[in-house]
Design a protein around this motif. Structure first.
Motif, mmCIF file in Angstrom:
data_model
loop_
_atom_site.group_PDB
_atom_site.id
_atom_site.type_symbol
_atom_site.label_atom_id
_atom_site.label_comp_id
_atom_site.label_asym_id
_atom_site.label_seq_id
_atom_site.Cartn_x
_atom_site.Cartn_y
_atom_site.Cartn_z
ATOM 1 N N VAL A 174 0.845 -1.206 0.000
ATOM 2 C CA VAL A 174 0.000 0.000 0.000
ATOM 3 C C VAL A 174 0.878 1.253 0.000
ATOM 4 O O VAL A 174 0.630 2.205 -0.752
ATOM 5 C CB VAL A 174 -0.934 0.007 1.228
ATOM 6 C CG1 VAL A 174 -1.641 1.354 1.367
ATOM 7 C CG2 VAL A 174 -1.966 -1.109 1.116
ATOM 8 N N ALA A 175 1.909 1.257 0.841
ATOM 9 C CA ALA A 175 2.783 2.424 0.944
ATOM 10 C C ALA A 175 3.494 2.710 -0.371
ATOM 11 O O ALA A 175 3.665 3.872 -0.757
ATOM 12 C CB ALA A 175 3.801 2.207 2.062
ATOM 13 N N ILE A 176 3.910 1.670 -1.085
ATOM 14 C CA ILE A 176 4.634 1.858 -2.344
ATOM 15 C C ILE A 176 3.701 2.322 -3.458
ATOM 16 O O ILE A 176 4.038 3.190 -4.259
ATOM 17 C CB ILE A 176 5.359 0.550 -2.732
ATOM 18 C CG1 ILE A 176 6.526 0.310 -1.769
ATOM 19 C CG2 ILE A 176 5.862 0.602 -4.172
ATOM 20 C CD1 ILE A 176 7.219 -1.011 -1.957
ATOM 21 N N VAL A 177 2.486 1.748 -3.502
ATOM 22 C CA VAL A 177 1.542 2.092 -4.564
ATOM 23 C C VAL A 177 0.936 3.476 -4.365
ATOM 24 O O VAL A 177 0.791 4.256 -5.304
ATOM 25 C CB VAL A 177 0.426 1.024 -4.658
ATOM 26 C CG1 VAL A 177 -0.676 1.476 -5.616
ATOM 27 C CG2 VAL A 177 1.009 -0.295 -5.144
ATOM 28 N N ARG A 178 0.586 3.795 -3.107
ATOM 29 C CA ARG A 178 -0.159 5.033 -2.879
ATOM 30 C C ARG A 178 0.511 6.003 -1.901
ATOM 31 O O ARG A 178 0.089 7.144 -1.788
ATOM 32 C CB ARG A 178 -1.574 4.674 -2.384
ATOM 33 C CG ARG A 178 -2.545 5.836 -2.396
ATOM 34 C CD ARG A 178 -2.588 6.518 -3.738
ATOM 35 N NE ARG A 178 -3.209 7.831 -3.669
ATOM 36 C CZ ARG A 178 -3.146 8.743 -4.617
ATOM 37 N NH1 ARG A 178 -2.460 8.489 -5.705
ATOM 38 N NH2 ARG A 178 -3.735 9.914 -4.476
ATOM 39 N N GLY A 179 1.512 5.591 -1.199
ATOM 40 C CA GLY A 179 2.177 6.500 -0.287
ATOM 41 C C GLY A 179 2.077 6.058 1.160
ATOM 42 O O GLY A 179 1.253 5.215 1.525
ATOM 43 N N LEU A 180 2.913 6.657 1.991
ATOM 44 C CA LEU A 180 3.005 6.259 3.394
ATOM 45 C C LEU A 180 1.772 6.662 4.207
ATOM 46 O O LEU A 180 1.365 5.945 5.113
ATOM 47 C CB LEU A 180 4.257 6.889 4.008
ATOM 48 C CG LEU A 180 4.682 6.402 5.390
ATOM 49 C CD1 LEU A 180 4.956 4.901 5.369
ATOM 50 C CD2 LEU A 180 5.915 7.161 5.873
ATOM 51 N N ARG A 181 1.180 7.818 3.878
ATOM 52 C CA ARG A 181 0.087 8.349 4.690
ATOM 53 C C ARG A 181 -1.122 7.402 4.768
ATOM 54 O O ARG A 181 -1.552 7.024 5.864
ATOM 55 C CB ARG A 181 -0.340 9.715 4.160
ATOM 56 C CG ARG A 181 -1.434 10.393 5.003
ATOM 57 C CD ARG A 181 -1.683 11.805 4.497
ATOM 58 N NE ARG A 181 -2.737 12.446 5.268
ATOM 59 C CZ ARG A 181 -4.033 12.334 4.991
ATOM 60 N NH1 ARG A 181 -4.414 11.590 3.958
ATOM 61 N NH2 ARG A 181 -4.932 12.940 5.728
ATOM 62 N N PRO A 182 -1.720 6.965 3.639
ATOM 63 C CA PRO A 182 -2.863 6.045 3.750
ATOM 64 C C PRO A 182 -2.484 4.694 4.357
ATOM 65 O O PRO A 182 -3.283 4.075 5.059
ATOM 66 C CB PRO A 182 -3.344 5.887 2.303
ATOM 67 C CG PRO A 182 -2.196 6.296 1.464
ATOM 68 C CD PRO A 182 -1.457 7.339 2.246
ATOM 69 N N ALA A 183 -1.250 4.243 4.097
ATOM 70 C CA ALA A 183 -0.811 2.965 4.667
ATOM 71 C C ALA A 183 -0.765 3.048 6.184
ATOM 72 O O ALA A 183 -1.255 2.152 6.889
ATOM 73 C CB ALA A 183 0.558 2.583 4.110
ATOM 74 N N LEU A 184 -0.187 4.141 6.704
ATOM 75 C CA LEU A 184 -0.091 4.309 8.157
ATOM 76 C C LEU A 184 -1.452 4.559 8.796
ATOM 77 O O LEU A 184 -1.751 4.015 9.856
ATOM 78 C CB LEU A 184 0.859 5.459 8.486
ATOM 79 C CG LEU A 184 2.350 5.174 8.340
ATOM 80 C CD1 LEU A 184 3.163 6.417 8.677
ATOM 81 C CD2 LEU A 184 2.777 4.005 9.227
ATOM 82 N N LEU A 185 -2.280 5.383 8.147
ATOM 83 C CA LEU A 185 -3.614 5.663 8.700
ATOM 84 C C LEU A 185 -4.440 4.378 8.793
ATOM 85 O O LEU A 185 -5.118 4.128 9.787
ATOM 86 C CB LEU A 185 -4.335 6.696 7.839
ATOM 87 C CG LEU A 185 -3.862 8.145 7.984
ATOM 88 C CD1 LEU A 185 -4.595 9.044 6.995
ATOM 89 C CD2 LEU A 185 -4.075 8.642 9.418
ATOM 90 N N GLY A 186 -4.373 3.550 7.745
ATOM 91 C CA GLY A 186 -5.103 2.288 7.761
ATOM 92 C C GLY A 186 -4.589 1.349 8.830
ATOM 93 O O GLY A 186 -5.365 0.719 9.560
ATOM 94 N N ALA A 187 -3.255 1.261 8.949
ATOM 95 C CA ALA A 187 -2.658 0.374 9.946
ATOM 96 C C ALA A 187 -2.988 0.830 11.360
ATOM 97 O O ALA A 187 -3.340 0.019 12.230
ATOM 98 C CB ALA A 187 -1.144 0.317 9.749
#
Length: 250
Positions: free
Chosen positions: A31-44
């Protein structure tokens, strides 16, 4: 000094949590690579928050359940859960189903995310965040279940929880440092070991719930571990022989 039961429970919790955390990390990294760190961290982080609420809600409820009922229910679930892990590990070790490859899983997750992004261009961050959230929540639920099952009624919740937390923290730190899936983790071997240990605990707890007085008390767990390990290895050897015989016949 830590008892046999506590030591085995801590080991099982650590190894199981390690496997689940590696699988969650693979998806979060994709997720972080495809769309960026922000949505990956928020989701996690959202997934972790929901897990915390579930733990807070489950704690008081477990204290109200009679111990023998809790032992039977958790024992059966542990046995089924462990046998599922053990079955897949046996089939993978015998070459009947492919070994789980974090690199392949990572590439597949990236491809699926990119396809979703292409179809839903206006909701990119939302899709990415939900994917990360689901990964952490689903894998985390398995960790929570294992921790509760291994510690309920035995007074070892703290060391078992600490072992699970340590495994998850270790994987998270490795992910931060290397920024790639942990492909060198021998996941199938870990799943084989965890499947054996969870099945052994499940059989032990189920018997205790029904009032069985196991010879040697907690030492019976070691006998059950040896039993499931031997049966698992025997199944792998038998399946390998059948595969070899089938190749020779063809």
């Amino acid at each position: 000094m830590m008892s046999l039961h506590a030591g085995s429970a801590v080991t099982a919790a650590f190894l199981a949590s390690l496997v689940e955390a590696v699988e969650a990390l693979t998806i979060v990294l994709a997720v972080a690579i495809v769309r960026g760190l922000r949505p990956a961290l928020l989701g996690a982080i959202s997934g972790l928050a929901v897990l915390a609420l579930i733990i807070v809600a489950l704690g008081p409820l477990l204290d109200r359940v009679p111990l023998n009922v809790l032992q039977i229910a958790i024992g059966i679930l542990l046995l089924l859960f462990g046998m599922r892990w053990l079955r897949k590990a046996i089939l993978r070790a015998a070459g009947i189903i492919p070994l789980h490859d974090e690199s392949t899983a990572f590439a597949k997750e990236q491809a699926e995310l990119r396809e979703q992004v292409r179809r839903h261009e206006q909701r990119l961050d939302w899709i990415a965040g939900v994917t990360s959230f689901k990964a952490v929540l689903l894998e985390g639920l398995e960790v929570v279940f294992i921790v509760i099952a291994l510690s309920a009624g035995r007074g070892v919740l703290l060391p078992v929880s600490a072992a699970a937390f340590a495994a998850c923290l270790l994987v998270a730190l490795c992910g931060v440092l290397v920024h790639r899936p942990l492909t060198r983790v021998p996941e199938n071997a870990l799943k084989f070991a965890v499947g054996v240990m969870l099945s052994a605990f499940g059989l032990f707890w189920t018997g205790e719930g029904f009032g069985v007085d196991w010879p040697g008390a907690d030492l019976a767990i070691l006998a059950f571990i040896a039993l499931f390990l031997g049966a698992g290895l025997a199944c792998v050897a038998l399946l390998n022989r059948r595969a070899a015989a089938a190749k020779t016949a063809s």
